[in-house]
Design an enzyme around this catalytic site. Structure first.
Site, PDB file in Angstrom:
ATOM      1  N   GLY A 146      -6.141   5.311  -0.405  1.00  0.00           N
ATOM      2  CA  GLY A 146      -7.507   5.457   0.081  1.00  0.00           C
ATOM      3  C   GLY A 146      -8.446   4.495  -0.613  1.00  0.00           C
ATOM      4  O   GLY A 146      -8.205   3.283  -0.679  1.00  0.00           O
TER       5      GLY A 146
ATOM      6  N   TYR B 153       0.835  -1.209   0.000  1.00  0.00           N
ATOM      7  CA  TYR B 153       0.000   0.000   0.000  1.00  0.00           C
ATOM      8  C   TYR B 153       0.869   1.258   0.000  1.00  0.00           C
ATOM      9  O   TYR B 153       1.794   1.398   0.805  1.00  0.00           O
ATOM     10  CB  TYR B 153      -0.914   0.013   1.222  1.00  0.00           C
ATOM     11  CG  TYR B 153      -1.721   1.303   1.345  1.00  0.00           C
ATOM     12  CD1 TYR B 153      -2.718   1.596   0.432  1.00  0.00           C
ATOM     13  CD2 TYR B 153      -1.452   2.228   2.355  1.00  0.00           C
ATOM     14  CE1 TYR B 153      -3.449   2.769   0.515  1.00  0.00           C
ATOM     15  CE2 TYR B 153      -2.173   3.404   2.449  1.00  0.00           C
ATOM     16  CZ  TYR B 153      -3.167   3.674   1.531  1.00  0.00           C
ATOM     17  OH  TYR B 153      -3.883   4.839   1.610  1.00  0.00           O
TER      18      TYR B 153
END
Length: 530
Positions: free
Chosen positions: A68, A61
């Site tokens: 998001g 990530y």
């Protein structure tokens, strides 16, 4: 650890955190920042691990994915620099007036503290560039609105990060604006100071924006301001007690810590007792005074001010914990894992920001009640109406109390908590937010209002004491502390007389309170106050 030297003022940024004094030195006093070699080595070592993840086929990530609600998309190598640029550009979406320079410097220094921790995975050049911008006196333009206090103070931090890229808006040390419409670009301002814009690599965009630095910086500054104002509030309250022929016996130590062991209450009572010590006015009515008890605004002053002191202590505890934190998402753990988390949520800071605003509103309210009492001939025990030279012809301090009442009313509105609100964002990925930035912005205004309220109480009590002395033919004078405080005020505000332009005098009293001269004057007579 960090170290501060004062000639010249310098803060050394290490990997183990900073102190509140460090933050204030950089934010308010333009302290220069250096980075320890240990911190730079730690940052470089952790970055090597991020580079390994970036080269891997396993999604990570913020390194090889979007952000998001868009975190499920894998980003190929050739688009990752653009990904970081796009993140900062799109998140720098604030609007409204620019926030104060000290707030922006606090934000940047606190984020540099987190980068130096080695938990964010940035390259040393990113940390060094942020420090270079601070040391050059360059201030990114951060807008009032944009942060929801969750995923950190995203918009404010993005406005700061954009300047590191040579984009956005900023002011030079001379106050000249760069980057706005029709103005020179920020890259030119950086070049004037020998700073090369950063080209962000994997993970670095997130590392620059995922923190609570905005709300934390404002909390630390509010705590510092309130520490000074709380002692000043004890001084002005004591002068009002003296002017209203109140008793000092309710401030005796055996009535406080021994019976109700709140430390703030005992400290405020002791301050007031010492300010009232050796007062001829107080001594004059200890025997034969028909009053059984003073009004609550006099008698309960230590209970209210002391509760505010204890609230500030609690806020300081929370701030110290947040200051020791290394907040990012994802974060690089000591064992090398890169883990998503929710530590950027601002609730711990937002709650105490709101808690302080409530306490500040109540302290300003009780001060206004004392002011009103001194202006009312039915309750002031012999003082002329509104402390006017010729009541009816003169209005005295009548409208000064109006101003004070308006400030108190504003503080009551500002005491409404921001942290109880939440507006979902990012396509419901960020479905519960803290509003901590808004809690911090309104607390700054509340503290400013409190300072002005105390300035008006100071002007009123000083005039009331002067009138007591005049009406007694010089027999009734304030004690040494009151005399010293009134003398300090009289250097900028004239004594009783016919009506005159009052606003400049109230502003001068406000500056006297802000400078700490009121506190220093009292302490010159009775020693250090709590």
């Amino acid at each position: 650890m960090t170290a501060i030297t004062h000639e010249p003022l310098t803060v050394t940024l290490g990997s183990a955190g900073v102190t509140p004094e460090d933050v204030l030195a950089v934010a308010r006093h333009n302290a220069k920042v250096t980075i320890s070699q240990d911190a730079l080595d730690t940052v470089a070592r952790v970055r090597a691990h991020i580079d390994g993840l970036a080269a891997s086929d396993i999604p990570a990530y913020g390194i090889s994915t979007g952000f998001g609600a868009l975190a499920n998309r894998h980003i190929p190598n050739d688009l990752r620099t653009q990904l970081q640029k796009s993140l900062i550009r799109s998140h720098a979406a604030g609007m409204g007036p620019a926030v104060e320079r000290e707030v922006v410097r606090g934000i940047m220094f606190l984020r540099a503290k987190t980068l130096a921790s080695g938990r964010t995975g940035v390259r040393p050049v990113v940390l060094q560039t942020m420090v270079d911008v601070l040391n050059a006196g360059i201030t990114p333009v951060v807008r009032e609105f944009g942060s929801l206090g969750c995923s950190g103070d995203l918009a404010p931090l993005s406005h700061c990060a954009l300047v590191l890229m040579g984009e956005g808006e900023a002011e030079g040390p001379d106050g000249v604006r760069y980057g706005g419409r029709g103005e020179e670009p920020v890259a030119g301002l950086l070049a004037e100071h020998g700073i090369e814009p950063v080209i962000l690599a994997e993970k670095e965009g997130l590392a620059l924006v995922n923190g609570t630095e905005g709300m934390l910086g404002m909390l630390l500054m509010a705590i510092a301001d309130l520490r000074k104002l709380l002692t000043t509030a004890d001084i002005t309250a004591a002068l009002s007690v003296e002017a209203l022929l109140g008793t000092d016996q309710v401030f005796l130590p055996e009535l406080h810590a021994a019976l109700r062991p709140h430390p703030g209450q005992a400290a405020s009572a002791d301050n007031m007792l010492r300010v009232l010590s050796n007062s001829p006015i107080v001594a004059s009515h200890r025997v034969g005074d028909p009053k059984v008890q003073d009004a609550y605004s006099l008698r309960c002053a230590p209970q209210v001010a002391g509760a505010v002191r204890d609230t500030v202590d609690h806020a300081e505890l929370v701030a110290s914990r947040e200051l020791a934190a290394a907040i990012d998402n994802p974060v690089v753990l000591p064992d090398g894992r890169v883990s998503s988390n929710g530590n950027f949520h601002g609730a711990p800071v937002a709650y105490v920001l709101d808690y302080l605003a409530i306490a500040v509103a109540d302290l300003s309210s009780i001060a206004e009640r004392r002011t009103d009492r001194m202006l009312d001939p039915a309750r002031s025990h012999g003082l002329p109406a509104f402390l006017a030279a010729d009541p009816g012809v003169d209005s005295g301090l009548m409208i000064a109390q109006y101003t004070q009442a308006g400030l108190v009313s504003d503080n009551k509105r500002l005491a409404v908590p921001a942290s109880v609100d939440s507006i979902p964002s990012s396509a419901m990925q960020e479905d519960h937010v803290s509003m901590g930035w808004h809690a911090a912005r309104k607390l700054r205004k509340a503290v400013e209002n409190l300072r002005r309220v105390l300035a008006i109480e100071l002007v009123t009590s000083a005039r009331a004491l002067d009138m007591r002395t005049q009406l007694s033919g010089g027999a009734l004078t304030p004690g040494p502390a009151g005399t010293a405080v009134v003398a300090a005020l009289r250097t900028v505000v004239d004594g009783p007389g016919t009506d005159r332009f009052l606003s400049p005098e109230l502003e001068a009293a406000d500056r006297l309170v802000s400078s700490g001269d009121v506190l220093r004057a009292a302490e010159s007579a009775v020693g250090t106050l709590a």
